[in-house]
Design a protein around this motif. Structure first.
Motif: not given
Length: 222
Positions: A65-70
């Motif tokens: 949600s905050h680091l946009s990890a895939d």
């Protein structure tokens, strides 16, 4: 380029990874320590989630949600349960179960079967076929009762306090998730606490040695 987030429980587990960065940006996100940089030309964040399942699941959600990890990679030290694993070696995990979750009296399901799921083991995305089975719970002990549950009923190879909870959060967010554990102690070989303390530095060194290869395997487009 895919955004990779490595989730570790302890700052000590983050240090050998962060040492691989050519430059480092540090920050706090929702109360969790985060380091950002690059490994093997890939954007990498390292998030120190804290010990235990709630911290682990929260860390995975923050990564998304905050680091946009895939891509989520959980790596850290863990305990061995049988002779298929050795102290100081690193293993990829193929599936994980929460062995302190039990709705069997209500739903007549196997121990570890989460509400809304048909099976007790959830499956990681894997890069090799001979991965190990991980059991996760909010406890670190030498309990003979736990060992019977883990080895005889669940047939787990390794136990920890975060992996299965991270995987559950990744299921909810449809995130690609990998898991690697370095064995710090073996059940039945003396106090697990003493073994852990004795072998920790060796295991942390192993994380540093292996992390670049892990990133190279998963850093491309899915």
């Amino acid at each position: 380029m895919k955004e990779i987030c490595i989730i570790v429980a302890m700052l000590k587990e983050a240090e050998p990874i962060v040492k691989q960065f050519s430059s480092i940006v540090g920050m706090n996100v929702c109360g969790k320590r985060v380091f950002q940089g690059a490994i093997a030309g890939k954007n990498v964040s390292v998030l120190v989630c804290g010990v235990g399942k709630v911290n682990a699941a929260l860390g995975a959600q923050i990564a998304y949600s905050h680091l946009s990890a895939d891509i989520i990679i959980n790596i850290g030290v863990a305990g061995g349960l049988n002779r298929s694993v050795e102290v100081g070696r690193i293993y990829e995990i193929k599936e994980a179960v929460q062995y302190d979750f039990d709705l069997s009296a209500v739903n007549h399901t196997e121990i570890g079967t989460l509400d809304g799921f048909a099976d007790n083991y959830l499956h990681f995305d894997v890069t090799q076929l001979n991965g190990k089975r991980l059991a996760t719970a909010d406890r670190f002990n030498d309990s003979a009762e736990d060992n019977m549950l883990l080895t005889k009923l669940l047939k787990a190879d390794i136990r920890d306090m975060e992996g299965a909870a991270i995987l559950q959060a990744c299921y909810s967010n449809q995130l690609y998730c990998l898991c690697y554990k370095v064995i710090s102690d073996m059940y039945g070989s003396g106090s697990t606490t003493e073994q852990y303390q004795k072998n920790l530095e060796k295991c942390l060194k192993k994380i540093g040695e292996k992390i670049t290869g892990i990133i190279q395997k998963v850093g491309g487009e899915k």
